[in-house]
Enzyme design. Structure first.
Site, PDB file in Angstrom:
ATOM      1  N   ARG A  78       0.879  -1.180   0.000  1.00 54.75           N
ATOM      2  CA  ARG A  78       0.000   0.000   0.000  1.00 54.75           C
ATOM      3  C   ARG A  78       0.910   1.222   0.000  1.00 54.75           C
ATOM      4  NH1 ARG A  78      -2.759   2.832   4.494  1.00 54.75           N
ATOM      5  NH2 ARG A  78      -4.650   3.861   3.731  1.00 54.75           N
ATOM      6  N   ASN A 155      -6.945   8.250   2.548  1.00 51.75           N
ATOM      7  CA  ASN A 155      -6.614   7.664   3.840  1.00 51.75           C
ATOM      8  C   ASN A 155      -7.414   8.318   4.967  1.00 51.75           C
ATOM      9  OD1 ASN A 155      -4.657   5.993   5.551  1.00 51.75           O
ATOM     10  ND2 ASN A 155      -4.364   8.039   6.410  1.00 51.75           N
ATOM     11  N   GLU A 156      -8.045   7.479   5.812  1.00 53.80           N
ATOM     12  CA  GLU A 156      -8.714   7.932   7.037  1.00 53.80           C
ATOM     13  C   GLU A 156      -9.406   9.274   6.820  1.00 53.80           C
ATOM     14  OE1 GLU A 156      -5.736   7.766  10.119  1.00 53.80           O
ATOM     15  OE2 GLU A 156      -5.409   5.620   9.834  1.00 53.80           O
ATOM     16  N   HIS A 222      -9.113   0.361   9.757  1.00 48.94           N
ATOM     17  CA  HIS A 222      -7.799   0.469  10.372  1.00 48.94           C
ATOM     18  C   HIS A 222      -7.920   0.073  11.838  1.00 48.94           C
ATOM     19  CE1 HIS A 222      -6.180   3.506   7.153  1.00 48.94           C
ATOM     20  NE2 HIS A 222      -6.687   2.390   6.638  1.00 48.94           N
ATOM     21  N   TYR A 224      -6.314  -0.129  15.410  1.00 47.06           N
ATOM     22  CA  TYR A 224      -5.324   0.251  16.409  1.00 47.06           C
ATOM     23  C   TYR A 224      -5.974   0.095  17.789  1.00 47.06           C
ATOM     24  CZ  TYR A 224      -2.511   1.885  12.476  1.00 47.06           C
ATOM     25  OH  TYR A 224      -1.790   1.944  11.309  1.00 47.06           O
ATOM     26  N   GLU A 251      -4.968  -1.103   7.655  1.00 42.40           N
ATOM     27  CA  GLU A 251      -3.823  -0.738   8.494  1.00 42.40           C
ATOM     28  C   GLU A 251      -4.004  -1.415   9.842  1.00 42.40           C
ATOM     29  OE1 GLU A 251      -2.784   3.297   9.314  1.00 42.40           O
ATOM     30  OE2 GLU A 251      -2.835   3.909   7.202  1.00 42.40           O
ATOM     31  N   TRP A 280       0.992  -1.537   9.042  1.00 42.69           N
ATOM     32  CA  TRP A 280       1.653  -0.219   9.002  1.00 42.69           C
ATOM     33  C   TRP A 280       2.891  -0.307   9.885  1.00 42.69           C
ATOM     34  CZ3 TRP A 280       0.580   4.218   6.266  1.00 42.69           C
ATOM     35  CH2 TRP A 280       1.367   5.324   6.588  1.00 42.69           C
TER      36      TRP A 280
END
Length: 463
Positions: A78, A155-156, A222, A224, A251, A280
């Site tokens: 990516r 992205n985001e 994503h 996290y 991610e 990531w």
């Protein structure tokens, strides 16, 4: 009789038309398409992403990273790009070179615009509409590359404020790209800095998917700190699977300032359910998250602990990646390829690379196979695969004694201790329980001088 025959023929014709209508429009195109919640290549081979992100826009001179990422087994990269609104613009010529580097290294290229990150909360962030303007400006180098690239619009695209328009804005962005002739699979990121804690993407995914004339949209979450428990990971991904909607973990990391994500469940659940993941990131992180570097100073030979985990750990890239069939990788009907296509170093002639085949273990037992996966003057990398016997086990201990004075400097996926030439490796919390015939593996780096013979290994299982 003629009337009944006419009705039957009409019904048959309607069924045929219906069947043709529901076929994914992108299947008739020349590249990736989604169907039934899964991603496929143009030839119908399912493709599961196993890759990492590379911050190309900030490190445009680090073009050797593509070869490094491939050498460790990834099938996808990516690539971070900039529209020029927040960082130096990646123009059409640069993007064309990126695509060429991906193709040279037999990688599927996910291209993303990073300038949208945290829109509504982050100063300077741009809208998805502005990101579409960028994609349209470089459309000439993307056309014809549908087999090799996936377009990740932005992205985001929203932070934790003013994200209520995510669905409408995402649908508008997809429609603009389709109207401009984009036949690529389009990847869309979730709001809330990609983590969708408010479930905006989850709850609107079907309507966004339906808004795509090609029905060729892939959703990206994503993971996290919001996803710090197994339940949160499996519930989120499971809902997309149950709904037949395509999802990828676009991610994730092994740690983060907002919490400790459950990377073990992310990788294990993704592997068990055919869900792609992209970690990531390769190298060059700053701002207090340097621990997310997978390699030190962009050097594939200097894996960090995070790099060891994602590339060489249980359900990691090296163990699960399958190269895209467009590059010659074998699809689901054949023997799949995995890992790097070439090895940077080959063990010298005469060195054994694997321990002898061991008879299948009996109930409540395990067997371990020791293999040298890479070797160079004075050093080596090895893997030990542990397989359960005829009954499930809850843990394992593997031991061996070196005969040539070898030493171990670093290990992953096991607690490894040494006492002179004797080595003992015990499972960690996430890879001890194995079902009947199931396997896991651990690895390590070591040093050798006069020789590097394969030791005899012993495996003891905990029932």
């Amino acid at each position: 009789m003629k009337a009944r025959l006419s009705v039957a023929l009409a019904t048959l014709f309607a069924l045929i038309v219906s069947a043709l209508t529901v076929m994914p429009a992108a299947y008739a195109a020349t590249g990736f398409y989604v169907s039934g919640g899964r991603l496929y290549e143009a030839n119908g081979a399912e493709f599961v992403m196993r890759g990492v992100s590379h911050a190309h826009t900030w490190y445009a001179n680090r073009t050797g990273s593509f070869a490094g990422i491939k050498s460790l087994g990834a099938n996808t990269v990516r690539v971070v790009l900039s529209s020029g609104d927040r960082w130096t613009r990646n123009d059409a010529a640069d993007v064309a070179n990126v695509i060429d580097l991906c193709r040279q290294n037999r990688l599927i290229c996910v291209l993303e615009v990073h300038d949208t990150t945290g829109y509504g909360e982050q100063a300077g962030a741009i809208t998805l509409a502005r990101a579409v303007d960028y994609w349209l400006s470089i459309a000439s180098v993307l056309a014809g590359q549908e087999q090799y690239i996936i377009v990740n619009i932005g992205n985001e695209p929203y932070g934790n404020q003013n994200y209520g328009t995510w669905a409408a804005d995402t649908s508008d962005a997809i429609r603009r790209l389709r109207a401009a002739g984009f036949d690529h699979t389009i990847m869309v990121d979730a709001p809330n800095w990609g983590q969708d804690w408010a479930f905006t993407m989850r709850d609107n995914a079907q309507s966004v998917f339906d808004s795509d004339p090609d029905r060729n949209t892939l959703f990206s979450i994503h993971m996290y700190g919001v996803f710090d428990t197994a339940g949160e990971v499996t519930d989120y991904l499971g809902r997309f699977r149950s709904a037949g909607l395509p999802i990828v973990v676009g991610e994730f990391g092994h740690d983060h300032s907002d919490g400790n994500p459950d990377e073990d469940t992310i990788m294990a659940y993704s592997q068990a359910n055919g869900i792609g993941y992209i970690g990531w990131s390769w190298s060059g992180n700053g701002g207090g998250v340097e621990y997310l570097d997978m390699v030190t100073d962009f050097d594939a030979g200097r894996l960090t602990s995070w790099g060891q985990r994602i590339f060489n750990g249980a359900n990691g890239i090296g163990q699960t990646a399958r190269e895209a069939t467009v590059y010659g990788g074998v699809g689901p009907t054949g023997s799949p390829t995995s890992g790097p296509t070439t090895s940077p170093t080959i063990p010298p002639t005469g060195f054994p690379t694997s321990s002898p085949t061991t008879p299948p273990p009996g109930p409540g037992t395990c067997v371990a196979t020791y293999s040298i996966t890479n070797q160079w003057p004075g050093g080596f990398q090895a893997e030990v695969r542990v397989t359960a016997g005829g009954a499930p086990i809850s843990g394992w201990t593997v031991s061996w004694t070196y005969g040539d004075g070898q030493t171990i400097s670093q290990s992953w996926n096991a607690a490894v201790t040494t006492s002179g030439a004797a080595v003992t490796a015990r499972n960690l919390g996430y890879n001890g329980a194995l079902g009947v015939g199931a396997s896991t593996s651990f690895g390590f780096l070591g040093a050798w001088t006069s020789g590097n013979s394969i030791p005899t290994v012993r495996c003891v299982a905990t029932a």
